[in-house]
Design an enzyme around this catalytic site. Structure first.
Site: not given
Ligand code: IMP
Length: 200
Positions: A11, A73, A158, A185
């Site tokens: 990501n 995550d 979000y 984070r």
């Molecule tokens: P992961 O790759 O499974 O950790 O996905 C985390 C998901 O949570 C992301 O795709 C976003 O939709 C959301 N997310 C995580 N961190 C943030 C942030 O700092 N801001 C906004 N959305 C976040």
């Protein structure tokens, strides 16, 4: 000596934030820099388990090298939705959806929920694997609430729906620097840095 970190994420939005937070003290490489293109299946039941799955998936690529792997995550847990979308934050509206699809679904699910019941937590779990095989994890959490309407156009995911409680500011309105200082984070990375300092 500057230590090298490999970030276990594809990501790019997350990678950018993590890099900005670690760049001053470490050489930070991404999976892209390493030419690693594997799809990591995140089937853990907690943020921590998923973070560990990500770092373990890259272990064989750095065998014998003096590299620390860091993965994270993260997600948004909304109080009135019993913690949803939680570990399913990336695919809340389904597989291969956009950030906007997820945001629309969240606002829809929360239709009619009054302001005082719109509390939520943004959470990041970090996992690290050191060259000696040792695994360590830590977590950052910030409280906030979900807006009634989109705020700001910055950030990702979000961000335009989340008001950060301590500052009263919407993630979507924050500058990159501001979010990287105040976010869930950032809180997790702060703890990770303390662990890294002890082990280096
Ligand atoms: P992961 O790759 O499974 O950790 O996905 C985390 C998901 O949570 C992301 O795709 C976003 O939709 C959301 N997310 C995580 N961190 C943030 C942030 O700092 N801001 C906004 N959305 C976040």
């Amino acid at each position: 000596m500057m230590r090298t970190i490999l970030l276990a994420t594809r990501n790019q939005d997350k990678a950018k934030e993590l890099k900005a937070m670690l760049d001053a003290d470490f050489e930070v490489l991404t999976m892209k820099d390493f030419g690693i293109e594997i799809e990591i299946i995140e089937d853990g039941l907690t943020y921590e388990e998923n973070a560990l799955i990500k770092v373990r998936a890259l272990k064989s690529y750095v065998q014998g090298k003096d590299i620390i792997i860091i993965g994270e995550d993260s997600g948004l847990s909304v109080d009135c939705l019993n913690g949803e979308p939680g570990i399913y934050s990336a695919r809340y509206a389904g597989e291969n959806v956009t950030y906007t699809d997820n945001n629309e679904k969240l606002l829809k699910e929360m239709t009619g929920v009054p302001e005082e019941q719109r509390g939520a937590s943004f959470i990041t779990a970090i996992a690290m694997i050191f060259p000696d095989g040792c695994e360590l994890t830590c977590e950052g959490l910030v409280r906030g609430k979900i807006v009634l309407e989109y705020c700001g156009e910055g950030g990702f995911g979000y961000d335009p729906l989340f008001i950060h409680e301590a500052s009263g500011r919407c993630y979507g309105d924050m500058t990159k620097d501001e979010k990287n200082r105040l976010s869930h984070r950032a809180a997790a990375i702060e703890k990770a840095k303390a662990i890294l300092e002890q082990r280096i």
